[in-house]
Design a protein around this motif. Structure first.
Motif, PDB file in Angstrom:
ATOM      1  N   LYS A 592       0.853  -1.192   0.000  1.00  0.00           N
ATOM      2  CA  LYS A 592       0.000   0.000   0.000  1.00  0.00           C
ATOM      3  C   LYS A 592       0.888   1.240   0.000  1.00  0.00           C
ATOM      4  CE  LYS A 592      -3.676  -2.342   2.558  1.00  0.00           C
ATOM      5  NZ  LYS A 592      -4.472  -2.410   3.791  1.00  0.00           N
ATOM      6  N   GLU A 593       0.602   2.167  -0.907  1.00  0.00           N
ATOM      7  CA  GLU A 593       1.343   3.421  -0.975  1.00  0.00           C
ATOM      8  C   GLU A 593       0.366   4.561  -1.205  1.00  0.00           C
ATOM      9  OE1 GLU A 593       4.844   3.713  -3.420  1.00  0.00           O
ATOM     10  OE2 GLU A 593       5.130   1.540  -3.373  1.00  0.00           O
ATOM     11  N   ASN A 594       0.553   5.644  -0.487  1.00  0.00           N
ATOM     12  CA  ASN A 594      -0.342   6.786  -0.601  1.00  0.00           C
ATOM     13  C   ASN A 594       0.303   7.911  -1.397  1.00  0.00           C
ATOM     14  OD1 ASN A 594      -2.352   5.566   0.943  1.00  0.00           O
ATOM     15  ND2 ASN A 594      -1.448   6.279   2.851  1.00  0.00           N
ATOM     16  N   ASN A 595      -0.535   8.555  -2.214  1.00  0.00           N
ATOM     17  CA  ASN A 595      -0.148   9.790  -2.907  1.00  0.00           C
ATOM     18  C   ASN A 595       1.125   9.674  -3.730  1.00  0.00           C
ATOM     19  OD1 ASN A 595      -1.218  11.011   0.150  1.00  0.00           O
ATOM     20  ND2 ASN A 595      -2.385  11.387  -1.698  1.00  0.00           N
ATOM     21  N   ILE A 596       1.176   8.660  -4.621  1.00  0.00           N
ATOM     22  CA  ILE A 596       2.313   8.641  -5.560  1.00  0.00           C
ATOM     23  C   ILE A 596       2.134   9.733  -6.610  1.00  0.00           C
ATOM     24  CG2 ILE A 596       2.790   6.191  -5.213  1.00  0.00           C
ATOM     25  CD1 ILE A 596       1.477   5.748  -7.981  1.00  0.00           C
ATOM     26  N   PHE A 597       0.902  10.214  -6.758  1.00  0.00           N
ATOM     27  CA  PHE A 597       0.632  11.469  -7.463  1.00  0.00           C
ATOM     28  C   PHE A 597      -0.607  12.076  -6.822  1.00  0.00           C
ATOM     29  CE2 PHE A 597      -0.587   7.809 -10.087  1.00  0.00           C
ATOM     30  CZ  PHE A 597      -1.964   7.940 -10.151  1.00  0.00           C
ATOM     31  N   SER A 598      -0.905  13.308  -7.138  1.00  0.00           N
ATOM     32  CA  SER A 598      -1.912  14.047  -6.363  1.00  0.00           C
ATOM     33  C   SER A 598      -3.342  13.629  -6.707  1.00  0.00           C
ATOM     34  CB  SER A 598      -1.758  15.545  -6.604  1.00  0.00           C
ATOM     35  OG  SER A 598      -2.253  15.898  -7.892  1.00  0.00           O
ATOM     36  N   GLU A 599      -4.231  13.857  -5.759  1.00  0.00           N
ATOM     37  CA  GLU A 599      -5.656  13.607  -5.974  1.00  0.00           C
ATOM     38  C   GLU A 599      -6.186  14.461  -7.122  1.00  0.00           C
ATOM     39  OE1 GLU A 599      -7.503  12.421  -1.670  1.00  0.00           O
ATOM     40  OE2 GLU A 599      -7.265  14.554  -2.098  1.00  0.00           O
ATOM     41  N   GLU A 600      -5.703  15.690  -7.204  1.00  0.00           N
ATOM     42  CA  GLU A 600      -6.200  16.613  -8.222  1.00  0.00           C
ATOM     43  C   GLU A 600      -5.885  16.122  -9.639  1.00  0.00           C
ATOM     44  OE1 GLU A 600      -5.963  18.798  -4.426  1.00  0.00           O
ATOM     45  OE2 GLU A 600      -4.546  17.537  -5.527  1.00  0.00           O
ATOM     46  N   HIS A 601      -4.677  15.615  -9.830  1.00  0.00           N
ATOM     47  CA  HIS A 601      -4.313  15.127 -11.163  1.00  0.00           C
ATOM     48  C   HIS A 601      -5.122  13.880 -11.541  1.00  0.00           C
ATOM     49  CE1 HIS A 601      -0.439  17.489 -10.435  1.00  0.00           C
ATOM     50  NE2 HIS A 601      -1.050  18.074 -11.450  1.00  0.00           N
ATOM     51  N   SER A 602      -5.364  13.016 -10.555  1.00  0.00           N
ATOM     52  CA  SER A 602      -6.256  11.867 -10.802  1.00  0.00           C
ATOM     53  C   SER A 602      -7.636  12.343 -11.201  1.00  0.00           C
ATOM     54  CB  SER A 602      -6.361  11.000  -9.540  1.00  0.00           C
ATOM     55  OG  SER A 602      -5.163  10.359  -9.252  1.00  0.00           O
ATOM     56  N   TYR A 603      -8.117  13.348 -10.485  1.00  0.00           N
ATOM     57  CA  TYR A 603      -9.454  13.897 -10.734  1.00  0.00           C
ATOM     58  C   TYR A 603      -9.581  14.348 -12.192  1.00  0.00           C
ATOM     59  CZ  TYR A 603     -13.680  16.689  -9.805  1.00  0.00           C
ATOM     60  OH  TYR A 603     -14.953  17.197  -9.815  1.00  0.00           O
ATOM     61  N   LEU A 604      -8.582  15.076 -12.686  1.00  0.00           N
ATOM     62  CA  LEU A 604      -8.654  15.598 -14.053  1.00  0.00           C
ATOM     63  C   LEU A 604      -8.721  14.483 -15.090  1.00  0.00           C
ATOM     64  CD1 LEU A 604      -6.106  18.582 -13.924  1.00  0.00           C
ATOM     65  CD2 LEU A 604      -8.577  18.607 -13.507  1.00  0.00           C
ATOM     66  N   ILE A 605      -7.920  13.431 -14.908  1.00  0.00           N
ATOM     67  CA  ILE A 605      -7.939  12.318 -15.866  1.00  0.00           C
ATOM     68  C   ILE A 605      -9.259  11.554 -15.777  1.00  0.00           C
ATOM     69  CG2 ILE A 605      -6.898  10.065 -16.388  1.00  0.00           C
ATOM     70  CD1 ILE A 605      -5.357  12.483 -17.469  1.00  0.00           C
ATOM     71  N   MET A 606      -9.771  11.374 -14.565  1.00  0.00           N
ATOM     72  CA  MET A 606     -11.055  10.679 -14.420  1.00  0.00           C
ATOM     73  C   MET A 606     -12.183  11.492 -15.050  1.00  0.00           C
ATOM     74  SD  MET A 606     -10.951   8.758 -10.726  1.00  0.00           S
ATOM     75  CE  MET A 606     -10.575  10.189  -9.732  1.00  0.00           C
ATOM     76  N   TYR A 607     -12.087  12.804 -14.947  1.00  0.00           N
ATOM     77  CA  TYR A 607     -13.087  13.652 -15.602  1.00  0.00           C
ATOM     78  C   TYR A 607     -13.036  13.440 -17.120  1.00  0.00           C
ATOM     79  CZ  TYR A 607     -15.700  17.724 -17.170  1.00  0.00           C
ATOM     80  OH  TYR A 607     -16.620  18.540 -17.783  1.00  0.00           O
ATOM     81  N   CYS A 608     -11.831  13.372 -17.676  1.00  0.00           N
ATOM     82  CA  CYS A 608     -11.683  13.111 -19.112  1.00  0.00           C
ATOM     83  C   CYS A 608     -12.311  11.769 -19.493  1.00  0.00           C
ATOM     84  CB  CYS A 608     -10.204  13.101 -19.495  1.00  0.00           C
ATOM     85  SG  CYS A 608      -9.375  14.688 -19.346  1.00  0.00           S
ATOM     86  N   MET A 609     -12.118  10.770 -18.636  1.00  0.00           N
ATOM     87  CA  MET A 609     -12.664   9.440 -18.920  1.00  0.00           C
ATOM     88  C   MET A 609     -14.187   9.425 -18.775  1.00  0.00           C
ATOM     89  SD  MET A 609      -9.695   6.984 -17.290  1.00  0.00           S
ATOM     90  CE  MET A 609     -10.388   5.480 -17.999  1.00  0.00           C
ATOM     91  N   LYS A 610     -14.712  10.289 -17.954  1.00  0.00           N
ATOM     92  CA  LYS A 610     -16.165  10.465 -17.871  1.00  0.00           C
ATOM     93  C   LYS A 610     -16.694  11.063 -19.183  1.00  0.00           C
ATOM     94  CE  LYS A 610     -19.483  13.385 -15.326  1.00  0.00           C
ATOM     95  NZ  LYS A 610     -19.560  14.558 -16.224  1.00  0.00           N
ATOM     96  N   LYS A 611     -15.965  12.052 -19.715  1.00  0.00           N
ATOM     97  CA  LYS A 611     -16.385  12.688 -20.966  1.00  0.00           C
ATOM     98  C   LYS A 611     -16.227  11.741 -22.156  1.00  0.00           C
ATOM     99  CE  LYS A 611     -17.734  16.285 -20.961  1.00  0.00           C
ATOM    100  NZ  LYS A 611     -19.122  16.752 -20.647  1.00  0.00           N
ATOM    101  N   ILE A 612     -15.293  10.788 -22.076  1.00  0.00           N
ATOM    102  CA  ILE A 612     -15.157   9.773 -23.136  1.00  0.00           C
ATOM    103  C   ILE A 612     -16.468   8.994 -23.267  1.00  0.00           C
ATOM    104  CG2 ILE A 612     -14.028   7.578 -23.718  1.00  0.00           C
ATOM    105  CD1 ILE A 612     -11.439   8.777 -22.541  1.00  0.00           C
ATOM    106  N   ILE A 613     -17.095   8.688 -22.117  1.00  0.00           N
ATOM    107  CA  ILE A 613     -18.389   7.987 -22.127  1.00  0.00           C
ATOM    108  C   ILE A 613     -19.485   8.894 -22.661  1.00  0.00           C
ATOM    109  CG2 ILE A 613     -20.173   6.937 -20.669  1.00  0.00           C
ATOM    110  CD1 ILE A 613     -17.834   5.127 -20.776  1.00  0.00           C
ATOM    111  N   GLU A 614     -19.462  10.156 -22.279  1.00  0.00           N
ATOM    112  CA  GLU A 614     -20.555  11.065 -22.621  1.00  0.00           C
ATOM    113  C   GLU A 614     -20.528  11.548 -24.072  1.00  0.00           C
ATOM    114  OE1 GLU A 614     -21.094  12.939 -18.115  1.00  0.00           O
ATOM    115  OE2 GLU A 614     -20.260  14.179 -19.720  1.00  0.00           O
TER     116      GLU A 614
END
Length: 753
Positions: A592-614
């Motif tokens: 288990k490892e925490n914060n190998i990159f920031s929550e915010e950067h994950s958020y932006l990519i996940m938002y893009c993947m949400k728009k891929i569906i939409e």
């Protein structure tokens, strides 16, 4: 002289007598050691593997249909009353359930009755009916997904206290009334059988006690009958009775008696026979079902309820008559029982060989042997298994017919990205043993793009509204000329960062990749996988997915993205119990490892993947506008590999469709693997993906050039990372009004998410 001759004769006689006495003693000694090593030897047996223990919690988004499906998959039967464990009652928006007992990691969970009330398709409350108290949660017992076996001989070991008293009484009545009084053999029965066997000049009657039957099942071929074997059977029975207690012998007998062959599986023991013939746990059998199983002991092939129903009914009624004569049942019950039909409910065991392979590989990481363990409690999810099995069979069959390609294959991995639990896997279309495509490295195509885009955001090379070059280009490294193209051959001067990912354009990701650096991308992948020995070739084509990874690798990478930069190593095991009853909590062993990159950067990519569906390459999935999903399609050169990643709020699916000979499938990610996911979510009860509120994430409007604009223009809304208000005030300008934003909350539609 005569005296010496006589003395020599006497000596020889004594030696002969001693020799003759020694032979049986040595033989008995050899048999004793043989018994010691083999009588209770399960060391070579594989472990029994259980599915995940199901947590029912008022905070879980369980609708009533999902709960009913879980009960069905857990072998619960609808009833009008809660007569026995394993039953439930459905009354409009509430369910009464009689939960079975089971063993968990550290304690024994007793049978219990619960009432679950639903409102607006969610759990309203849970009441423990045994104590008449409202509770927050309870657990449903795990199911067996792999039985202990040796050479296709299957077992399910239970302690004698787990067997119904009525079953034990019937067995003793029918098979060995004097079991607790003899020393392993019944002399009168043996004499009767000897006389009959001599008359027939072969073994036709055994006169066997329970101990002798047990010996026959463990040590001898069931069908190979002769006088030498009978002698050994008697001798071993006497030795066993001298070494072990009666309860122990009876317990072992109940678990080892042979019950025939089903689907090429040899079934041993009452607990397993109960499941295979009636779909019930041993303590749930009614009196009729108990007697049916006891009837089969006489000859599991002849008295098989599937093949010879009339013969076994006659045998059953004979036993009921015997029970009535011994006052175990009265006349009324006798008449009622003999009129009953035999209702079989074959236990359809589906051994998932792909998942079994994953478990074995994880045990290797502990430097342990798979066969060292008695019980393995896995993270296998029954609902995910059922949904994937149905969707793969249906859609891949359709795709094989549509493409006329009979060797189209599939692999699929379903994980809980929050805790890393592997919920299910599909290694091949027909679930064959020995070839698990989960572990086969394949080029991953456009599946790599979100990873490259993420790293570019982390290194602050780009933002979601950055403009990226999208011109047709030629790359020449002096050795090779590479002319990449967008899939639709559509080129523009510039394209917005987020749009290039939504529509999976090739040229922009290549430019981003060169900007970030091939070495940095490779090292980023190795960091997430915690594998610095993985062989990744340093070619520019890596930007388009020319990199060999397997489904475990891909799932681990995307698990870290969907879990906001926190890594939990993928795992299929919850806890283990070895054959010395030592317990291992596997969850303590995983990385288990925490914060190998920031929550915010994950958020932006996940938002893009949400728009891929939409609105992007997976927009055909966007049929239910109220269901928020994340997704990414992937296709490799010449349509060799079809990929899809899909996720709701609970589980992530990685799906590959291709051919083992690496020939074309004529399928893209959206026309192949995505179809499997589209079908899968019809059965899996998906829940909308939930985006965490992050203090540095704001939503802004942008125009077609990526400029942040006033709300009145309202072209496109995207999330951005704003570290502080000063940075926002100093950098953002509305080009349509030529005004520097100083009071961004008033002038612009910048929303806190």
């Amino acid at each position: 002289m005569k005296k010496n001759i006589m003395k020599n004769k006497v000596t020889k006689i004594i030696v002969l007598i001693l020799f003759l006495l020694t032979i049986p003693l040595v033989y008995i000694y050899i048999l004793s050691n043989f018994i010691k090593n083999n009588f209770y030897n399960f060391n070579e047996n594989s472990p029994t593997i259980f599915s995940k223990i199901i947590d029912i919690d008022i905070n879980n988004n369980f609708n009533i249909n999902k709960f009913l499906k879980i009960l069905e998959l857990s072998r619960y039967k609808e009833s009008d009353k809660l007569y026995e464990s394993g039953n439930y009652i459905l009354e409009k928006n509430r369910i009464f359930i009689f939960r079975r007992s089971f063993y968990s990691f550290d304690n024994y969970i007793k049978k219990a009755k619960f009432l679950i009330n639903f409102n607006n398709n969610k759990i309203l409350n849970i009441i423990n009916l045994d104590i008449n108290k409202e509770i927050k949660n309870f657990q449903i017992e795990p199911q067996i997904i792999y039985f202990s076996n040796l050479n296709n001989n299957f077992y399910l070991y239970k302690f004698i206290t787990d067997f119904p008293d009525s079953l034990i009484k019937i067995i003793l009545l029918v098979e060995d009334e004097n079991f607790f009084f003899h020393k392993g053999i019944n002399i009168n029965s043996i004499l009767r059988s000897v006389i009959k066997n001599i008359k027939n000049r072969k073994i036709v009657q055994g006169g066997s006690t329970i101990t002798q039957q047990l010996v026959k099942n463990i040590f001898f071929n069931y069908y190979n009958k002769n006088f030498i074997r009978k002698f050994n059977e008697i001798l071993i029975s006497l030795i066993i009775e001298n070494k072990y207690k009666k309860d122990y012998i009876l317990e072992f007998y109940l678990n080892k008696i042979f019950f025939g062959n089903i689907n090429n599986n040899n079934i041993y023991g009452f607990p397993l026979a109960s499941l295979f013939y009636f779909g019930k746990n041993i303590d749930e059998l009614d009196l009729n079902e108990q007697v049916i199983l006891v009837s089969m002991i006489k000859g599991p092939s002849l008295y098989n309820p599937y093949k010879n129903k009339k013969i076994i009914i006659d045998r059953r009624n004979f036993i009921f008559k015997k029970m009535k004569d011994k006052n175990l049942i009265d006349n009324y019950l006798f008449d009622k029982l003999i009129s009953k039909d035999i209702i079989l409910n074959n236990y359809n065991i589906y051994i998932n060989y792909s998942y079994l392979d994953i478990i074995k590989n994880e045990i290797k990481k502990l430097n342990k042997n798979f066969y060292d363990f008695k019980y393995i409690f896995s993270n296998f999810d029954l609902l995910s298994q059922n949904s994937s099995k149905i969707s793969c069979k249906k859609i891949l069959s359709n795709l094989r017919e549509k493409t006329k390609i009979k060797d189209l294959e599939i692999s699929m991995l379903i994980t809980d990205f929050k805790n890393g639990n592997i919920k299910c896997s599909i290694g091949s279309f027909d679930n064959k043993f020995g070839y698990n495509r989960i572990y086969i490295n394949r080029n991953i195509g456009s599946i790599i793009k979100p990873i490259i885009y993420l790293l570019s955001l982390i290194k602050k090379k780009y933002k979601l509204n950055s403009l990226i070059d999208n011109k047709n280009v030629i790359y020449n490294d002096g050795k090779k000329i590479w002319i990449p193209k967008n899939l639709n051959n559509n080129f523009k001067e510039k394209v917005i960062f987020i749009d290039s990912l939504i529509h999976s354009l090739n040229i922009p990701v290549i430019n981003i990749g060169f900007s970030v650096g091939i070495d940095n991308i490779i090292n980023f992948i190795k960091l997430i996988l915690n594998d610095y020995n993985i062989d990744i070739k340093k070619y520019p084509s890596i930007f388009l997915g020319s990199i060999g990874l397997n489904l475990i690798n891909i799932s681990q990478i995307y698990q870290s993205i969907f879990n906001y930069g926190n890594i939990v190593e993928l795992n299929s095991i919850s806890f283990l119990i070895d054959k010395k009853d030592i317990k291992y909590n596997f969850q303590n062993q995983i990385r288990k490892e925490n914060n190998i990159f920031s929550e915010e950067h994950s958020y932006l990519i996940m938002y893009c993947m949400k728009k891929i569906i939409e609105e992007g390459t997976a927009k055909n999935l966007n049929k239910n506008k109220d269901l928020v999903l994340l997704g990414k399609t992937g296709t490799t050169n010449n349509f060799v590999d079809s990929w899809f990643i899909g996720s709701d709020n609970n589980e992530m699916c990685i799906i590959w469709i291709g051919r083992d000979n690496n020939c074309t499938t004529y399928l893209s990610g959206s026309s192949g693997s995505m179809k499997i996911y589209e079908e899968y979510i019809k059965y899996s009860f998906p829940e909308s993906f939930y985006f965490k509120e992050l203090k540095n994430i704001y939503y802004v409007n942008i125009d077609e050039y990526g400029n942040i604009i006033c709300s009145e223009h309202n072209k496109k809304i995207i999330p951005i990372i704003i570290d502080n208000e000063e940075a926002l005030n100093n950098n953002f300008l509305c080009p349509h009004h030529n005004i520097i934003v100083k009071y961004f909350n008033k002038i612009f539609n910048i929303k806190k998410k």
